[in-house]
Design a protein around this motif. Sequence first.
Motif, PDB file in Angstrom:
ATOM      1  N   GLY A 123      28.199  50.501 -64.454  1.00 57.75           N
ATOM      2  CA  GLY A 123      28.622  49.215 -65.009  1.00 57.75           C
ATOM      3  C   GLY A 123      27.905  48.046 -64.369  1.00 57.75           C
ATOM      4  N   SER A 157      30.087  41.677 -63.675  1.00 56.50           N
ATOM      5  CA  SER A 157      29.980  40.838 -62.477  1.00 56.50           C
ATOM      6  C   SER A 157      30.227  41.670 -61.221  1.00 56.50           C
ATOM      7  N   SER A 158      31.146  42.652 -61.290  1.00 53.98           N
ATOM      8  CA  SER A 158      31.485  43.437 -60.097  1.00 53.98           C
ATOM      9  C   SER A 158      30.345  44.376 -59.694  1.00 53.98           C
ATOM     10  N   VAL A 195      27.586  56.817 -69.046  1.00 58.63           N
ATOM     11  CA  VAL A 195      28.115  57.955 -68.306  1.00 58.63           C
ATOM     12  C   VAL A 195      29.126  58.675 -69.196  1.00 58.63           C
ATOM     13  N   ALA A 251      33.718  42.464 -70.091  1.00 55.79           N
ATOM     14  CA  ALA A 251      34.588  41.297 -69.895  1.00 55.79           C
ATOM     15  C   ALA A 251      33.787  40.133 -69.328  1.00 55.79           C
ATOM     16  N   THR A 252      32.840  40.439 -68.448  1.00 54.55           N
ATOM     17  CA  THR A 252      32.050  39.393 -67.789  1.00 54.55           C
ATOM     18  C   THR A 252      31.429  38.427 -68.800  1.00 54.55           C
ATOM     19  N   ALA A 278      33.903  35.959 -70.306  1.00 58.13           N
ATOM     20  CA  ALA A 278      34.777  35.178 -69.429  1.00 58.13           C
ATOM     21  C   ALA A 278      34.489  33.688 -69.533  1.00 58.13           C
ATOM     22  N   ALA A 279      35.510  32.900 -69.184  1.00 60.88           N
ATOM     23  CA  ALA A 279      35.387  31.449 -69.266  1.00 60.88           C
ATOM     24  C   ALA A 279      34.631  30.891 -68.067  1.00 60.88           C
ATOM     25  N   GLY A 280      34.526  31.676 -67.033  1.00 63.92           N
ATOM     26  CA  GLY A 280      33.745  31.242 -65.875  1.00 63.92           C
ATOM     27  C   GLY A 280      34.417  30.209 -64.996  1.00 63.92           C
ATOM     28  N   LEU A 281      35.739  30.113 -65.082  1.00 56.85           N
ATOM     29  CA  LEU A 281      36.436  29.123 -64.272  1.00 56.85           C
ATOM     30  C   LEU A 281      36.445  29.554 -62.805  1.00 56.85           C
ATOM     31  N   ASP A 326      40.225  42.387 -71.089  1.00 56.51           N
ATOM     32  CA  ASP A 326      40.009  42.754 -69.692  1.00 56.51           C
ATOM     33  C   ASP A 326      41.102  43.781 -69.379  1.00 56.51           C
ATOM     34  N   HIS A 367      40.809  37.599 -63.687  1.00 54.33           N
ATOM     35  CA  HIS A 367      40.326  36.552 -62.783  1.00 54.33           C
ATOM     36  C   HIS A 367      39.286  37.058 -61.783  1.00 54.33           C
ATOM     37  N   GLU A 395      24.152  51.302 -66.968  1.00 53.34           N
ATOM     38  CA  GLU A 395      24.887  50.368 -67.839  1.00 53.34           C
ATOM     39  C   GLU A 395      24.679  50.794 -69.285  1.00 53.34           C
ATOM     40  N   LYS A 396      25.791  51.017 -69.999  1.00 49.91           N
ATOM     41  CA  LYS A 396      25.643  51.572 -71.349  1.00 49.91           C
ATOM     42  C   LYS A 396      25.158  50.551 -72.375  1.00 49.91           C
ATOM     43  N   ALA A 428      33.221  50.163 -64.200  1.00 49.58           N
ATOM     44  CA  ALA A 428      32.967  50.204 -65.642  1.00 49.58           C
ATOM     45  C   ALA A 428      33.922  49.360 -66.475  1.00 49.58           C
ATOM     46  N   LYS A 458      35.256  35.221 -60.745  1.00 51.23           N
ATOM     47  CA  LYS A 458      35.036  34.304 -59.631  1.00 51.23           C
ATOM     48  C   LYS A 458      35.039  35.012 -58.291  1.00 51.23           C
TER      49      LYS A 458
HETATM   50  C1  LIG Z   1      38.294  36.053 -72.368  1.00 49.18           C
HETATM   51  C2  LIG Z   1      38.213  36.232 -70.877  1.00 49.18           C
HETATM   52  C3  LIG Z   1      38.154  35.107 -70.041  1.00 49.18           C
HETATM   53  C4  LIG Z   1      38.065  35.261 -68.662  1.00 49.18           C
HETATM   54  N1  LIG Z   1      37.952  34.141 -67.887  1.00 49.18           N
HETATM   55  C5  LIG Z   1      37.783  34.272 -66.536  1.00 49.18           C
HETATM   56  C6  LIG Z   1      37.615  33.118 -65.711  1.00 49.18           C
HETATM   57  O1  LIG Z   1      37.600  31.976 -66.199  1.00 49.18           O
HETATM   58  N2  LIG Z   1      37.464  33.282 -64.367  1.00 49.18           N
HETATM   59  C7  LIG Z   1      37.468  34.529 -63.794  1.00 49.18           C
HETATM   60  O2  LIG Z   1      37.330  34.615 -62.572  1.00 49.18           O
HETATM   61  N3  LIG Z   1      37.616  35.644 -64.561  1.00 49.18           N
HETATM   62  C8  LIG Z   1      37.789  35.546 -65.906  1.00 49.18           C
HETATM   63  N4  LIG Z   1      37.947  36.670 -66.687  1.00 49.18           N
HETATM   64  C9  LIG Z   1      38.009  37.985 -66.040  1.00 49.18           C
HETATM   65  C10 LIG Z   1      36.641  38.546 -65.711  1.00 49.18           C
HETATM   66  O3  LIG Z   1      35.783  38.396 -66.817  1.00 49.18           O
HETATM   67  C11 LIG Z   1      36.737  40.034 -65.381  1.00 49.18           C
HETATM   68  O4  LIG Z   1      37.820  40.316 -64.547  1.00 49.18           O
HETATM   69  C12 LIG Z   1      35.467  40.503 -64.654  1.00 49.18           C
HETATM   70  O5  LIG Z   1      34.322  39.937 -65.249  1.00 49.18           O
HETATM   71  C13 LIG Z   1      35.394  42.009 -64.678  1.00 49.18           C
HETATM   72  O6  LIG Z   1      34.087  42.413 -64.305  1.00 49.18           O
HETATM   73  P1  LIG Z   1      33.710  43.935 -64.187  1.00 49.18           P
HETATM   74  O7  LIG Z   1      32.290  43.968 -63.740  1.00 49.18           O
HETATM   75  O8  LIG Z   1      34.711  44.628 -63.357  1.00 49.18           O
HETATM   76  O9  LIG Z   1      33.881  44.524 -65.670  1.00 49.18           O
HETATM   77  P2  LIG Z   1      33.004  44.304 -66.981  1.00 49.18           P
HETATM   78  O10 LIG Z   1      32.417  42.953 -67.051  1.00 49.18           O
HETATM   79  O11 LIG Z   1      33.846  44.740 -68.113  1.00 49.18           O
HETATM   80  O12 LIG Z   1      31.781  45.306 -66.768  1.00 49.18           O
HETATM   81  C14 LIG Z   1      31.870  46.684 -66.962  1.00 49.18           C
HETATM   82  C15 LIG Z   1      30.525  47.194 -67.453  1.00 49.18           C
HETATM   83  O13 LIG Z   1      30.548  48.602 -67.477  1.00 49.18           O
HETATM   84  C16 LIG Z   1      29.866  49.085 -68.608  1.00 49.18           C
HETATM   85  N5  LIG Z   1      30.377  50.428 -68.894  1.00 49.18           N
HETATM   86  C17 LIG Z   1      31.628  50.767 -69.317  1.00 49.18           C
HETATM   87  N6  LIG Z   1      31.724  52.103 -69.460  1.00 49.18           N
HETATM   88  C18 LIG Z   1      30.523  52.628 -69.109  1.00 49.18           C
HETATM   89  C19 LIG Z   1      30.000  53.955 -69.056  1.00 49.18           C
HETATM   90  N7  LIG Z   1      30.753  55.012 -69.365  1.00 49.18           N
HETATM   91  N8  LIG Z   1      28.709  54.127 -68.670  1.00 49.18           N
HETATM   92  C20 LIG Z   1      27.922  53.074 -68.344  1.00 49.18           C
HETATM   93  N9  LIG Z   1      28.374  51.792 -68.372  1.00 49.18           N
HETATM   94  C21 LIG Z   1      29.654  51.573 -68.752  1.00 49.18           C
HETATM   95  C22 LIG Z   1      30.217  48.066 -69.668  1.00 49.18           C
HETATM   96  O14 LIG Z   1      29.272  48.068 -70.710  1.00 49.18           O
HETATM   97  C23 LIG Z   1      30.227  46.758 -68.877  1.00 49.18           C
HETATM   98  O15 LIG Z   1      28.971  46.102 -68.901  1.00 49.18           O
HETATM   99  C24 LIG Z   1      38.055  36.555 -68.079  1.00 49.18           C
HETATM  100  C25 LIG Z   1      38.128  37.680 -68.908  1.00 49.18           C
HETATM  101  C26 LIG Z   1      38.197  37.540 -70.297  1.00 49.18           C
HETATM  102  C27 LIG Z   1      38.257  38.772 -71.151  1.00 49.18           C
END
Ligand SMILES: Cc1cc2nc3c(=O)[nH]c(=O)nc-3n(C[C@H](O)[C@H](O)[C@H](O)COP(=O)(O)OP(=O)(O)OC[C@H]3O[C@@H](n4cnc5c(N)ncnc54)[C@H](O)[C@@H]3O)c2cc1C
Lengths: 262, 395
Positions: free
Chosen positions: B11, B14-15, B174, B43-44, B47-50, B317, B346, B35-36, B203, B349
């Motif tokens: 994945g 952002s994480s 994956v 979700a990244t 996101a609103a990016g606050l 999310d 959240h 990354e698929k 992921a 950030k």
């Molecule tokens: C509408 C909305 C608004 C938000 N606003 C804010 C905000 O203002 N401030 C804030 O701090 N947070 C905000 N968030 C929360 C934040 O976006 C998420 O908590 C954070 O970005 C999660 O990141 P992540 O990397 O864990 O997951 P994701 O960004 O979901 O990344 C997971 C990645 O894994 C990949 N993946 C999944 N399965 C597989 C697989 N089997 N094989 C390979 N790749 C795979 C996906 O394609 C994806 O790119 C918001 C969320 C939403 C939905």
Amino acid sequence: MLNIVVLVKQVPNTTQVKIDPVTNNLVREGVPSIVNPYDMYAIEEALLLKEKFGGKVSILSMGPAQAKEVIKYAMAMGADDGILLSDRAFAGSDTLATSYTLSAALSKMGKADLVLCGKQAADGDTAQVPAELAEYLGMGCITYVSKICDIADGKITVERTLDFAEAKAEVSMPAVLTLNKGINEPRLPRLKDMVKAMYMSIQVLKSNDLTLDEKRISLSGSPTQVMKVFSPERKKSGYVLNGSSDEQVSALVGELIKREII
Amino acid sequence: MSVISDVIIIGAGSSGSAVAYYLAKKGVKNIVVLEKLGMGSGATGHAAGLIRHHYPDRNLVKMVRYCSQKFIDFKEEMGFNIDYVRNDFCYLTPAGQKGIEDIIEMQRSEGVNVELLTPAQVAHIHPKGEINTDGIGYGLLDHDGGYADPYKVAVGYCERAKQLGVEIKIGVEVLDFVVDSGKVTKVITNKGDFSAGLVINAAGLGASKLNSLLGITLPVKNFSLGHGVLIPDITFEPDILTINDASQEEYLFFLRPESGGTALIGMDQDDPNREFNPDTYYMDVPFNKIGKYYEHIVKRLPFAAGFKLSTAFGALDVKTPDWNPGIGFLEGAPENYYQIVAGSGHSFKLAPVFGKVVAEQILGENQSFDFSVFDINRLSKFSDDDFGGSFFINE
Ligand SMILES: Cc1cc2nc3c(=O)[nH]c(=O)nc-3n(C[C@H](O)[C@H](O)[C@H](O)COP(=O)(O)OP(=O)(O)OC[C@H]3O[C@@H](n4cnc5c(N)ncnc54)[C@H](O)[C@@H]3O)c2cc1C
């Protein structure tokens, strides 16, 4: 003062359509509906005419209860009222049965000076309903209107843009017009208008609210038979340019020049 | 194809991207990110990016202080523009909520530049017009707030990680794992097998599916948040303050400036009775529900009544019952399987601190921050009945 009725259809928002990863079929359930994009021009044109000549804009739609949402959207843009024809008894209607049913509703609604429509629906693409409707109502019909030039002495003059021609046309009112994409720029609703529209009511008409010949509605009143629905065959396949960015750019520009695109 | 490396990160949200960068920065070689779809496509990218400091937990306040400085310095440190804008962030609390003064005191002691506003002060805080303060207890005005483009943050981390030797593989999904003697020995994808000493599940919405392949179930649920892009009828500069109205539980929203003079509203569209399956999810915005929202927004911020709605959309999310993500090695799971899951609305950030501390934890170093609030093993005490509230207010 103009009494304008706009025909609006709800269509699936195709920009959002998803493919089921298991079955590879389109996921239809829960697909959000939107106002048929071509109808947006008809709504906008009606609002512009109302602003110029005064009068009233009514929305008429036929579809499931869910179609109320698109009528609400039109109300948020500024339409004054809305009617939805919704009844299981209308299910399976083709364009002929649909235009017949809509004509019955228009007769019930009273005198309309103008019926405005989009040029076609984004899901069926037939463009048949407006002309059929005009026939049922005994009105004149002009399709593919790209400009409304004038309304005077009970007549409306327009410009039409067709694939290979432009034309000027005139028709006596009441009349049905279908409008081309791009005739205007549909407005966006303001937050306060969305709130106002939420409280406006939509009149829902069922088959027994209308004077209808049962044999001419629904599936049984529909002569159209769909033999098969299929995706068109892809005729040409693309190719990928290889090499460094510079090489790719020169290859692309060369190809565009060769084809006289640039 | 068969690739052997030291660390596989699943994945590039952002994480995962932040962890890839921080691990590489610490000298870890042979890191592969799978990354698929595309960087930041989960979700990244929605996101609103606050970025703001209003958290009631001291540890979290320390962490977001660290993160917001990292976003300010991002361009300099990473050589990548994330469209960071610094603005004030005003959080409106419901009337009668207890303990706000203590929270503010704690935040100040951690160096957060926050003011406690009375409703009378809140009424005049917005440069574009009066705020209706019905039902509001306080306004918490955070002078160090801001926002950035989360998609660009993920891409920025990935690009920098690439320069440090990390391999980012896009279009690699994956599909399965091979486990042997309590370890993941193989990661099976649509583009061949990969093996590594350590596998990190980051992921997002796909994390639970991967866990289920290993027989792991966590108390997590998908939930939905809605956004609307507004075109203001007045000038709306990019550094105008963000309003986050948490005063009425049914209509939690924020309004912040967006690029090009537009504005962004965010709405809590969670519905505890609905299953949100990412494969079939469409953001349908029922007129009545969203209309009620707009009614509340227009009542609260009368100056926004003439703002035009350009588009509305939603995204998913993953949440936990206590609205914090789950991070770490889970007891009972394969010993080389690490997780960063359930962003809980959240976690964008928090990306910089996730990257920093996860790298430290994996390398067995001293941790710069106490991560017990995120400990994945805490989740075992929850069940499905413990879900409730909203990330807008619970955090
Ligand atoms: C509408 C909305 C608004 C938000 N606003 C804010 C905000 O203002 N401030 C804030 O701090 N947070 C905000 N968030 C929360 C934040 O976006 C998420 O908590 C954070 O970005 C999660 O990141 P992540 O990397 O864990 O997951 P994701 O960004 O979901 O990344 C997971 C990645 O894994 C990949 N993946 C999944 N399965 C597989 C697989 N089997 N094989 C390979 N790749 C795979 C996906 O394609 C994806 O790119 C918001 C969320 C939403 C939905």
